[in-house]
Design a protein around this motif. Structure first.
Motif, PDB file in Angstrom:
ATOM      1  N   LEU A  35       0.821  -1.208   0.000  1.00  0.00           N
ATOM      2  CA  LEU A  35       0.000   0.000   0.000  1.00  0.00           C
ATOM      3  C   LEU A  35       0.857   1.261   0.000  1.00  0.00           C
ATOM      4  O   LEU A  35       0.595   2.208  -0.762  1.00  0.00           O
ATOM      5  CB  LEU A  35      -0.933  -0.010   1.215  1.00  0.00           C
ATOM      6  N   VAL A  36       1.886   1.288   0.826  1.00  0.00           N
ATOM      7  CA  VAL A  36       2.763   2.466   0.869  1.00  0.00           C
ATOM      8  C   VAL A  36       3.481   2.642  -0.463  1.00  0.00           C
ATOM      9  O   VAL A  36       3.586   3.762  -1.000  1.00  0.00           O
ATOM     10  CB  VAL A  36       3.779   2.351   2.026  1.00  0.00           C
ATOM     11  N   ALA A  37       3.957   1.546  -1.030  1.00  0.00           N
ATOM     12  CA  ALA A  37       4.663   1.610  -2.317  1.00  0.00           C
ATOM     13  C   ALA A  37       3.738   2.125  -3.424  1.00  0.00           C
ATOM     14  O   ALA A  37       4.162   2.896  -4.296  1.00  0.00           O
ATOM     15  CB  ALA A  37       5.209   0.236  -2.684  1.00  0.00           C
ATOM     16  N   ALA A  38       2.464   1.725  -3.376  1.00  0.00           N
ATOM     17  CA  ALA A  38       1.503   2.170  -4.387  1.00  0.00           C
ATOM     18  C   ALA A  38       1.281   3.672  -4.341  1.00  0.00           C
ATOM     19  O   ALA A  38       0.850   4.278  -5.330  1.00  0.00           O
ATOM     20  CB  ALA A  38       0.178   1.439  -4.198  1.00  0.00           C
ATOM     21  N   HIS A  39       1.595   4.278  -3.195  1.00  0.00           N
ATOM     22  CA  HIS A  39       1.442   5.726  -3.042  1.00  0.00           C
ATOM     23  C   HIS A  39       2.790   6.446  -3.103  1.00  0.00           C
ATOM     24  O   HIS A  39       2.903   7.602  -2.666  1.00  0.00           O
ATOM     25  CB  HIS A  39       0.712   6.035  -1.737  1.00  0.00           C
ATOM     26  N   GLY A  40       3.799   5.740  -3.609  1.00  0.00           N
ATOM     27  CA  GLY A  40       5.094   6.362  -3.831  1.00  0.00           C
ATOM     28  C   GLY A  40       5.979   6.495  -2.613  1.00  0.00           C
ATOM     29  O   GLY A  40       6.984   7.207  -2.637  1.00  0.00           O
ATOM     30  N   GLY A  41       5.642   5.805  -1.539  1.00  0.00           N
ATOM     31  CA  GLY A  41       6.427   5.910  -0.313  1.00  0.00           C
ATOM     32  C   GLY A  41       7.277   4.682  -0.064  1.00  0.00           C
ATOM     33  O   GLY A  41       7.298   3.731  -0.859  1.00  0.00           O
ATOM     34  N   ARG A  42       7.984   4.693   1.056  1.00  0.00           N
ATOM     35  CA  ARG A  42       8.801   3.559   1.460  1.00  0.00           C
ATOM     36  C   ARG A  42       8.408   3.154   2.877  1.00  0.00           C
ATOM     37  O   ARG A  42       8.153   4.003   3.729  1.00  0.00           O
ATOM     38  CB  ARG A  42      10.291   3.927   1.412  1.00  0.00           C
ATOM     39  N   TRP A  43       8.368   1.859   3.105  1.00  0.00           N
ATOM     40  CA  TRP A  43       7.925   1.322   4.386  1.00  0.00           C
ATOM     41  C   TRP A  43       9.011   0.395   4.915  1.00  0.00           C
ATOM     42  O   TRP A  43       9.340  -0.609   4.295  1.00  0.00           O
ATOM     43  CB  TRP A  43       6.615   0.565   4.196  1.00  0.00           C
TER      44      TRP A  43
END
Length: 248
Positions: A35-43
């Motif tokens: 989910l985070v990756a789909a929004h351009g972030g890193r988790w």
């Protein structure tokens, strides 16, 4: 105090789900990463570890901070749907959990599920069990305050007392794997067993720590409750020693 012959010391076991009965934490972490990756972030792994045992509302708020541009409800629904999909493919049972559940059921000890997952996932897990082990479910969508707040455990005890007004909180045992869950159980006053899984838990004389549920019996739980009641059994000093001996 009535004797154990007329008033059983152990009347109910209150079970956490994720990490205690089933090893779904990797499913949750995978869903968070996606989910985070789909929004351009890193988790990171560290961020994921901070959410173990937390309420879904709290977790969704942290994911928003990580860049997920969705409402809390949307985040919860997406995460839950992905975990349910994985569970339908394979239920990752924790060692000894089903065996202890079955032993409690056969001995007539009432069991309640007390989880911060919501009802759809909880029903999926419970439906995979061979018998109706759980009398009812207290899920994250049925309480106002999630763990580490004691509301879920207090609600479970109150529901148990509907059919057994003489039941006391000292006759109940909570089984938990995470720091928020253990804190919630302790705050409610329930005899608490910690079974650390993903995240290590610090030693604490207020609860008993087991390395695993594998090989554990109803008698083990009865002994802990007997200790709370001052009956012969494992006293506080023994419980503290046991909590320091589990495998890290």
């Amino acid at each position: 105090m009535q004797s154990s012959a007329t008033q059983p010391l152990l009347k109910a076991a209150l079970w956490d789900m994720d990490g205690t009965i089933v090893d779904t934490e990797p499913y949750w972490i995978e869903a968070e990463h996606s989910l985070v990756a789909a929004h351009g972030g890193r988790w990171s792994h560290g961020q994921a570890m901070q959410l173990v045992g937390q309420s879904l509302t709290y977790s969704a708020g942290i994911l928003q901070q990580a860049g997920v541009k969705l409402e809390i409800r949307e985040i919860i629904d997406i995460l839950t749907a992905e975990v349910i999909s994985n569970v339908r493919h394979r239920v990752p049972w924790r060692p000894g959990a089903r065996e202890l559940l079955d032993a409690l059921f056969q001995d007539g000890v009432r069991c309640v599920l007390v989880t911060m997952s919501e009802a759809p996932l909880a029903r999926e897990i419970v439906g995979s069990l061979p018998d109706p082990y759980f009398e009812f479910l207290v899920t994250g969508d049925t309480v106002t305050h999630g763990k580490p707040h004691p509301e879920a455990y207090l609600k479970a005890v109150e529901l148990l007392k509907v059919q057994d007004p003489e039941l006391s909180i000292d006759q109940c045992v909570a089984l938990e794997d995470s720091a928020p869950g253990v804190a919630a159980a302790l705050a409610s006053g329930v005899v608490t067993v910690a079974i650390p899984h993903i995240v290590p838990l610090p030693d604490d004389p207020r609860h008993t720590t087991w390395a695993s549920l594998e090989g554990r019996s109803v008698a083990d739980l009865e002994e802990l409750v007997a200790g709370r009641h001052g009956e012969p059994g494992e006293g506080p000093s023994q419980r503290t020693a046991a909590s320091r001996s589990y495998a890290q």
